[in-house]
Design a protein around this motif. Structure first.
Motif, mmCIF file in Angstrom:
data_model
loop_
_atom_site.group_PDB
_atom_site.id
_atom_site.type_symbol
_atom_site.label_atom_id
_atom_site.label_comp_id
_atom_site.label_asym_id
_atom_site.label_seq_id
_atom_site.Cartn_x
_atom_site.Cartn_y
_atom_site.Cartn_z
ATOM 1 N N PHE A 298 0.839 -1.203 0.000
ATOM 2 C CA PHE A 298 0.000 0.000 0.000
ATOM 3 C C PHE A 298 0.876 1.256 0.000
ATOM 4 N N SER A 299 1.866 1.296 0.863
ATOM 5 C CA SER A 299 2.751 2.456 0.958
ATOM 6 C C SER A 299 3.519 2.672 -0.335
ATOM 7 N N GLY A 300 4.044 1.594 -0.895
ATOM 8 C CA GLY A 300 4.781 1.702 -2.145
ATOM 9 C C GLY A 300 3.918 2.233 -3.277
ATOM 10 N N ALA A 301 2.668 1.779 -3.348
ATOM 11 C CA ALA A 301 1.762 2.251 -4.393
ATOM 12 C C ALA A 301 1.458 3.740 -4.218
ATOM 13 N N ILE A 302 1.165 4.153 -2.989
ATOM 14 C CA ILE A 302 0.853 5.561 -2.731
ATOM 15 C C ILE A 302 2.059 6.447 -3.043
ATOM 16 N N LEU A 303 3.231 6.064 -2.521
ATOM 17 C CA LEU A 303 4.439 6.853 -2.760
ATOM 18 C C LEU A 303 4.812 6.856 -4.244
ATOM 19 N N LEU B 225 5.728 1.841 -11.355
ATOM 20 C CA LEU B 225 4.908 1.353 -10.238
ATOM 21 C C LEU B 225 5.357 -0.026 -9.761
ATOM 22 N N ALA B 226 5.814 -0.869 -10.683
ATOM 23 C CA ALA B 226 6.316 -2.184 -10.277
ATOM 24 C C ALA B 226 7.535 -2.039 -9.362
ATOM 25 N N TRP C 200 8.194 0.638 -7.440
ATOM 26 C CA TRP C 200 7.736 1.224 -6.175
ATOM 27 C C TRP C 200 6.985 0.222 -5.319
ATOM 28 N N VAL C 201 6.184 -0.625 -5.947
ATOM 29 C CA VAL C 201 5.378 -1.590 -5.182
ATOM 30 C C VAL C 201 6.193 -2.826 -4.813
ATOM 31 N N GLY C 202 7.183 -3.173 -5.614
ATOM 32 C CA GLY C 202 7.976 -4.373 -5.360
ATOM 33 C C GLY C 202 9.104 -4.192 -4.364
ATOM 34 N N SER C 203 9.663 -3.008 -4.290
ATOM 35 C CA SER C 203 10.798 -2.773 -3.406
ATOM 36 C C SER C 203 10.451 -2.894 -1.916
ATOM 37 N N PRO C 204 9.368 -2.290 -1.427
ATOM 38 C CA PRO C 204 9.066 -2.419 0.007
ATOM 39 C C PRO C 204 8.877 -3.862 0.489
ATOM 40 N N PRO C 205 8.116 -4.720 -0.223
ATOM 41 C CA PRO C 205 7.999 -6.105 0.276
ATOM 42 C C PRO C 205 9.340 -6.842 0.342
ATOM 43 N N LEU C 206 10.229 -6.566 -0.606
ATOM 44 C CA LEU C 206 11.548 -7.205 -0.568
ATOM 45 C C LEU C 206 12.301 -6.784 0.695
#
Length: 172
Positions: free
Chosen positions: A112-117, A139-140, A142-148
């Motif tokens: 969620f945070s990665g998508a918003i940021l 977006l991939a 931004w959204v993929g980096s936080p979970p890693l």
């Protein structure tokens, strides 16, 4: 003390990642989001290890202050990102009144945070000048980096817990 130690370690990582982010912003802005996950690392380690309200925010603040020592001209960027990430990571735990610490809650907050940021930064970079495929790549990242980095942070927290770092913290 634990938040300070984790924050200093995370700030060292964030300080280095800040220069990598600057390089991406200059030479490959679509890949800029790959570095955002490094800002999640200290807050995730603190929350996963200590399981206490506010530890993610405090650790993010300390990491931001330490990271800013490596690039004082980006002081508010480091501190603001550390605080924002700490708050966003704590939201799902706040909703459960800090009674549940399920791993999926970390990942949900990270995606969620990665998508918003990612959307906010990509729009600020001038999203109207990019093709649709550029949106997908950005977006991939931004959204993929936080979970890693959340996964890495949880691995670190488990290792610290096995080593007895959080032994004196009583859990409900």
């Amino acid at each position: 003390m634990s938040c300070a130690a984790i924050g200093v370690g995370g700030g060292l990582v964030a300080g280095g990642a800040g220069y990598l982010a600057a390089a991406f912003a200059a030479f490959g802005p679509l890949l800029y989001g790959l570095t955002i996950g490094s800002h999640f690392l200290p807050s995730v380690v603190a929350l996963a290890l200590l399981k206490r309200p506010g530890t993610g925010i405090l650790t993010g603040l300390i990491a931001g202050l330490v990271g800013a020592a490596f690039a004082p001209w980006w002081f508010w960027r480091y501190v603001g990102t550390g605080l924002l990430v700490g708050v966003l990571l704590e939201l799902p735990f706040l909703v459960t009144r800090y009674r549940r610490w399920d791993p999926w809650m970390f990942y949900l907050a990270g995606v969620f945070s990665g998508a918003i940021l990612g959307i906010a930064v990509f729009v600020a970079q001038g999203a109207e000048h990019y093709a649709w495929w550029a949106w997908i790549i950005s977006l991939a990242c931004w959204v993929g980096s936080p979970p890693l980095f959340i996964w890495i942070g949880r691995v670190i927290a488990r290792a610290l817990e096995r080593a007895g770092v959080a032994r004196s913290v009583t859990r409900a």
